[in-house]
Design a protein around this motif. Structure first.
Motif: not given
Ligand SMILES: [Mn+2]
Length: 467
Positions: A8, A48, A116, A165, A395
């Motif tokens: 992230d 991410d 994502n 993740h 995440h």
């Molecule tokens: Mn994420």
């Protein structure tokens, strides 16, 4: 061999980029320290790493589409590539530092898992370009840079370690179609749109960002930095339903979010919203919110609505606030044309205090699922499997330290995140999300390591501006 896991980082480009100069410096510094490690390091970036959703270009109707069966889709491979080029240009120093890391010790290894926000790594052209930029043509470096396009990564050198993740446990950000996960080499999150173009599957969270949050982010750069998402909804988005406590634009975004769930083939919205939406009725809250607009704003909004094709059938604006069905009809029109709200000027954004929001708190309690808890529950299930002894996720942006009988860590995020402090407990306002609230958003550099005894360790340091 040393296993280091981060996640992230959300490196983007342009106006919505979370990675400012100070953060970039910290990332480069971290990579330089790892590069000098004499022990071979396997660095895993667990999702991410890059932020394609918020990287430029993020405006434009061509970024979204759907399949003939109405499955929402977003970027084409070409669009993802344009975004990647922008990210590389804005942060070439980070890509150089990755090159230094991989070339300084012949056994250093880098494994990248998509998250994502960088599902775009499922495109082969994106991986190719990434390898080209990081390796600078060095074949040895290329061999030690791997992408892992599966739900979870279990490093060969560290048996029992499960790295994932975590978005697949989050209702808003999971990649699934008709209950089937689309997150692997075999079932890629790629579909053909109405025009025959392959595009990435768009999860609800991404759709929400592209349609609504990205536009708020220009003025309130921290709207997407109150994480996890459920916390943001509880603290800010729901507050916008209460007159003078937030932006009407945000309230409409919330409505769009709710009705989006009601209209898709995803899981039942009740699962996500916790079944508490009836008490009090959100439609009547919207009616109240619109009723509280100043006469000038009401006038401006009405004429804008007329201009944009809303048929008032000769009735005044207030007529549409008297009945839930009519209010919903008005809201749906605004959701389809959110720019209509540019017609009104919102200046007074009050503070959220425990005392003055009563109804808001009722609505927000158990409003959304708690992502941090969802991921912990998933980790518990995984750890019950005999072959898994350590679980690492990301995440949520909320770091979770391992405890004695629960060998799970969440590596949090390297972006600035809002931290609840005691003195700030009941007094917050939308102003907090403006650029000027910089110091309220410190960042924490967390990374997970796996000890020889098989225990996970989470290292973190909090950085405050000027410290
Ligand atoms: Mn994420």
């Amino acid at each position: 061999m040393r296993l280091v896991v981060i996640s992230d980082i959300h490196i983007g480009s342009g106006r919505l980029d979370d990675c400012d100069a100070e953060l970039e410096g910290a990332i480069i510094n971290f990579l330089e320290i790892l590069a000098k490690d004499t022990l071979p390091v396997e660095l895993v970036i667990n999702g991410d790493f890059l932020d394609f959703v918020q990287a430029e270009p993020w405006q434009g109707t061509d970024l979204e589409s759907q399949t003939s069966a109405n499955i929402p889709l977003c970027f084409t491979e070409e669009q993802s590539l344009e975004k990647l080029n922008g990210i590389v240009a804005a942060h070439y120093r980070i890509f150089d530092a990755l090159n230094v890391f991989l070339s300084s010790v012949a056994e250093h290894k880098l494994v990248i898992l998509p998250g994502n926000h960088d599902v775009d790594f499922f495109w082969s052209e994106i991986r190719k370009k990434f390898v080209e930029v990081v390796s600078k043509g060095d074949g040895g470096v290329q061999q030690r840079l791997k992408f892992h396009l599966q739900k979870a990564y279990q490093p060969q050198n560290f048996p029992g370690v499960w790295i994932e993740h975590g978005h697949q446990y989050d209702e808003c950000n999971k990649f699934e179609v008709h209950g089937e996960p689309r997150w692997s080499e075999e079932a890629k999150p790629v579909f053909i749109d109405n025009d025959g173009k392959p595009r990435l599957l768009e999860c609800v969270g991404t759709r929400f960002l592209i349609k609504f949050l990205n536009h708020l982010d220009a003025e309130y750069p921290f709207v997407d930095n109150v994480k996890p998402f459920s916390k943001f909804v509880k603290m800010f988005l729901v507050s916008s339903l209460v007159p003078e406590f937030g932006l009407l634009k945000a309230a409409v975004a919330l409505w769009a979010f709710i009705s989006y769930f009601n209209k898709t083939a995803y899981e039942s919205p009740v699962d996500i919203l916790g079944g508490h939406m009836e008490q009090p009725n959100p439609v009547s809250l919207f009616a109240k919110r619109f009723s509280a607009l100043s006469p000038q704003n009401t006038k401006d909004l009405t004429s804008r609505l007329k201009r944009d094709g809303f048929d008032f059938k000769g009735m005044p604006f207030s007529f549409y606030l008297r009945d839930d069905g009519r209010t919903e009809c008005l809201l749906d029109h605004i959701c389809r044309n959110p720019h209509i709200l540019d017609a009104i000027r919102e200046e007074d954004i009050g503070y959220l205090s425990k005392k003055s929001i009563g109804g808001y708190l009722t609505l927000s309690s158990s409003y959304l699922k708690d992502e941090t808890e969802e991921l912990k529950a998933a980790a518990k299930n995984l750890l019950a499997t005999e072959s898994i002894s350590s679980v690492i996720m990301g995440h949520t942006h909320e770091p979770v330290d391992p405890v004695d009988d629960f060998n799970y860590v969440n590596t949090g995020s390297w972006t600035r995140n809002y931290r609840d402090t005691k003195d700030q407990r009941y007094v917050r306002s939308w102003d907090l999300l403006r650029k000027s609230a910089y110091e309220k958003f410190p960042f924490e550099l967390s990374y997970a390591q796996h000890s020889r005894q098989g225990k996970l360790i989470l290292y973190n340091t909090t950085y405050l501006r000027g410290h």
